[in-house]
Design a protein around this motif. Structure first.
Motif, PDB file in Angstrom:
ATOM      1  N   ARG A   5      67.196   9.636 -55.305  1.00 58.12           N
ATOM      2  CA  ARG A   5      65.870   8.967 -55.438  1.00 58.12           C
ATOM      3  C   ARG A   5      65.703   8.831 -56.778  1.00 58.12           C
ATOM      4  NH1 ARG A   5      64.231   8.177 -50.394  1.00 58.12           N
ATOM      5  NH2 ARG A   5      62.044   7.426 -50.744  1.00 58.12           N
ATOM      6  N   ASP A   7      63.275   6.699 -59.927  1.00 59.99           N
ATOM      7  CA  ASP A   7      62.301   6.053 -60.050  1.00 59.99           C
ATOM      8  C   ASP A   7      62.593   5.083 -61.343  1.00 59.99           C
ATOM      9  OD1 ASP A   7      61.959   7.403 -62.683  1.00 59.99           O
ATOM     10  OD2 ASP A   7      60.516   8.511 -61.798  1.00 59.99           O
ATOM     11  N   SER A 157      62.558   5.112 -56.054  1.00 59.35           N
ATOM     12  CA  SER A 157      62.014   6.120 -54.842  1.00 59.35           C
ATOM     13  C   SER A 157      60.746   5.580 -54.439  1.00 59.35           C
ATOM     14  CB  SER A 157      61.866   7.319 -55.497  1.00 59.35           C
ATOM     15  OG  SER A 157      60.775   7.175 -56.588  1.00 59.35           O
ATOM     16  N   ASP A 158      60.143   6.039 -53.248  1.00 57.79           N
ATOM     17  CA  ASP A 158      59.048   5.338 -52.719  1.00 57.79           C
ATOM     18  C   ASP A 158      57.742   5.314 -53.916  1.00 57.79           C
ATOM     19  OD1 ASP A 158      60.303   5.121 -50.171  1.00 57.79           O
ATOM     20  OD2 ASP A 158      59.528   7.148 -49.512  1.00 57.79           O
TER      21      ASP A 158
END
Length: 164
Positions: A5, A7, A157-158
């Motif tokens: 993940r 960013d 990432s979320d």
């Protein structure tokens, strides 16, 4: 760890250093609008995750006398001997890549040789004794594309927020 993940900051850093591995960290920090310490921490994180695998200078084989690049598909007489064959291939300096593959070959290797005669000697003297049932050699005339994987479509990432 196949799908890490990352960013937006991670992706931005990867883009910048993929374009120029020698870019100073402070220049990366300025482009990303974060501190130099944040860049150092992110580079360390990406290295620890195995996403970054060090840095190196790339030597042009042709410029140092290796004019023949060949890809060779190998079929082993005894496929259970993969590990032993790989260890022996590691001892052949002209072998620069080795891949386990699907399809017609048990493994596929990339070799640089000084010329075609040198390539023949490598195949005859170094590869055949490894217990091959057959091999197929493809000589590359020129590399039309040789680049890093682009850093554009890797998942973010979320959380779109950047941690510093």
């Amino acid at each position: 760890m196949a799908n890490q993940r990352l960013d937006r900051l991670d992706k931005q850093i990867l883009r910048l250093i993929a374009e120029d591995a020698r870019i100073p960290f402070l220049e990366v920090a300025r482009a990303c609008k974060v501190s130099g310490a944040a860049i150092h921490q992110r580079i360390q994180k990406l290295t620890n995750l195995g996403i970054l695998k060090g840095s190196q200078f790339v030597i042009d084989p042709e410029k140092i006398g290796y004019e023949t690049c060949a890809y060779i598909g190998l079929n082993l007489q005894n496929p259970e001997s993969f590990d032993k064959v790989v260890e022996e291939l590691k001892q052949i300096p002209e072998v620069v890549e080795c891949h386990y593959t699907t399809g017609d070959f048990d493994m596929f290797i990339k070799i640089y040789a000084i010329n075609n005669h040198h390539l023949l000697n490598i195949i005859h003297d170094k590869l055949q004794p490894l217990g091959l049932s057959r091999s197929e050699t493809i000589i590359s005339f020129n590399s039309a594309i040789d680049r890093q994987l682009p850093i554009m479509d890797i998942p973010v990432s979320d959380s779109d927020e950047v941690d510093e």
